[in-house]
Enzyme design. Structure first.
Site, PDB file in Angstrom:
ATOM      1  N   SER A 116       0.839  -1.190   0.000  1.00 24.18           N
ATOM      2  CA  SER A 116       0.000   0.000   0.000  1.00 24.18           C
ATOM      3  C   SER A 116       0.882   1.252   0.000  1.00 24.18           C
ATOM      4  O   SER A 116       1.746   1.397  -0.853  1.00 24.18           O
ATOM      5  CB  SER A 116      -0.969  -0.024   1.194  1.00 24.18           C
ATOM      6  OG  SER A 116      -1.922   1.004   1.103  1.00 24.18           O
ATOM      7  N   GLU A 211      -1.046  -2.794  -8.358  1.00 25.49           N
ATOM      8  CA  GLU A 211      -2.298  -3.036  -7.625  1.00 25.49           C
ATOM      9  C   GLU A 211      -2.777  -1.731  -6.998  1.00 25.49           C
ATOM     10  O   GLU A 211      -2.045  -0.749  -6.919  1.00 25.49           O
ATOM     11  CB  GLU A 211      -2.096  -4.134  -6.577  1.00 25.49           C
ATOM     12  CG  GLU A 211      -1.100  -3.791  -5.478  1.00 25.49           C
ATOM     13  CD  GLU A 211      -1.767  -3.249  -4.217  1.00 25.49           C
ATOM     14  OE1 GLU A 211      -2.866  -3.708  -3.866  1.00 25.49           O
ATOM     15  OE2 GLU A 211      -1.187  -2.367  -3.587  1.00 25.49           O
ATOM     16  N   HIS A 275      -3.451  -5.208  -1.443  1.00 25.75           N
ATOM     17  CA  HIS A 275      -4.880  -5.080  -1.167  1.00 25.75           C
ATOM     18  C   HIS A 275      -5.624  -6.292  -1.717  1.00 25.75           C
ATOM     19  O   HIS A 275      -5.280  -6.835  -2.755  1.00 25.75           O
ATOM     20  CB  HIS A 275      -5.432  -3.802  -1.796  1.00 25.75           C
ATOM     21  CG  HIS A 275      -4.830  -2.558  -1.229  1.00 25.75           C
ATOM     22  ND1 HIS A 275      -3.946  -1.772  -1.944  1.00 25.75           N
ATOM     23  CD2 HIS A 275      -4.968  -1.969  -0.012  1.00 25.75           C
ATOM     24  CE1 HIS A 275      -3.576  -0.740  -1.192  1.00 25.75           C
ATOM     25  NE2 HIS A 275      -4.175  -0.837  -0.021  1.00 25.75           N
TER      26      HIS A 275
END
Length: 306
Positions: A116, A211, A275
């Site tokens: 992230s 992602e 995620h």
């Protein structure tokens, strides 16, 4: 931005009864989830060292940037710590970089795991020093939420020195093919914000892992188009997309093929790292094979020292 290729720098492995240091370079940490994650690690025979400022709060950050940078650096200089795993992502990891001692940090390679917002630090360490870094689960958000047995196995395999062939159900082939290249990438939003920085993601002869979460297809379209306009896909060997939760994947597949349609490299969609269920721990900075016949990624060497 072209850079001279750096020598790959591998850290020591994480062995049984090793020590994990936990830091929070980004957002505020949920204390209950953190404690559950710590217990989970300790139940597996690991020792845990917590960052001095780990549970501080400043706005939406886990303390002031200088405090978060202090924890980050101290874990790398602590000889008892074998691997450093982030508590969570969130926002703010880029703000600690100006407070880091670049020269001293370069002398202390260690396993570093996160995803992230931590993408920024993965890129910083890999692009600046040539370190192998790990896009993987975090202590509070994943280990503190009943991780799967496959997540656990993959995490410890790759950090202990195995070179697994990563195959998962639900991964789709958007364009078939075979490729070999150095794996890099992370969260798309953070990849884009690295542009123009000294640690900007380089893509020559790379396999990109991309992602994100909770981004509308038009925003994904905008970011991929931005990277395309900068030539970031020109010398790419292959692209692997994550599960992209809350990104309307039924529309997203068309967006991806529309933007990347002129290239010939293989493309996978739905790979579980970051995620989503976050099952796979990936080693950035190392050569991998992408084969759409087996629908997986195969590491070509161990990610840590023998």
């Amino acid at each position: 931005m072209n850079k001279t290729p750096q020598k790959i720098v591998k850290a020591r492995p994480l062995l049984k009864r090793g020590t994990i240091g936990i830091v929070a370079p980004s957002g505020r940490v949920d204390s209950e989830q953190l404690q559950k994650g710590v217990i989970w690690l300790e139940q597996r025979g690991l020792k845990v060292v917590l960052g001095k400022h780990l549970e501080k709060e400043y706005r939406y950050f886990a303390g002031l940037a200088r405090e978060r940078a202090e924890d980050f650096e101290q874990m790398f200089h602590n000889r008892e710590v074998d691997a450093i795993v982030c508590a969570r992502g969130g926002v703010g990891s880029a703000r600690i970089i100006p407070f880091l001692n670049h020269k001293l940090l370069a002398q202390s390679p260690k396993i570093f795991v996160g995803s992230s917002d931590i993408t920024t630090l993965l890129l910083y360490l890999t692009e600046s020093f040539g370190w192998v870094t790990f896009h993987g689960p975090m202590v509070a958000t994943m280990f503190g939420n009943t991780p799967s047995s496959r997540l656990e196995a993959g995490f410890f395999q790759i950090l202990s020195g195995e070179a697994p062939h990563l195959q998962f159900e639900g991964v789709e082939v958007l364009r078939p093919g075979y490729a070999e290249g150095i794996l890099t990438g992370g969260c798309l939003t953070l990849i884009c914000t690295s542009i123009g920085m000294p640690y900007e993601m380089t893509t020559h002869n790379k396999i990109l892992f991309i992602e994100d979460i909770n981004e509308a297809p038009f925003r994904i379209d905008r970011m991929l188009s931005y990277l395309k306009s900068l030539g970031k896909f020109e010398d790419v060997k292959g692209v692997v997309f994550g599960q992209m939760p809350q990104c309307q994947p039924e529309t997203l597949r068309e967006v991806i093929l529309d933007i990347l349609g002129e290239y010939r490299f293989p493309i996978l969609f739905g790979f579980p790292s970051g995620h989503g269920d976050g099952t796979a721990t990936l080693a950035f900075g190392l050569p991998v094979q992408l084969d759409t016949r087996t629908i997986g990624l195969k590491m070509m060497e161990a990610a840590v020292q023998p």
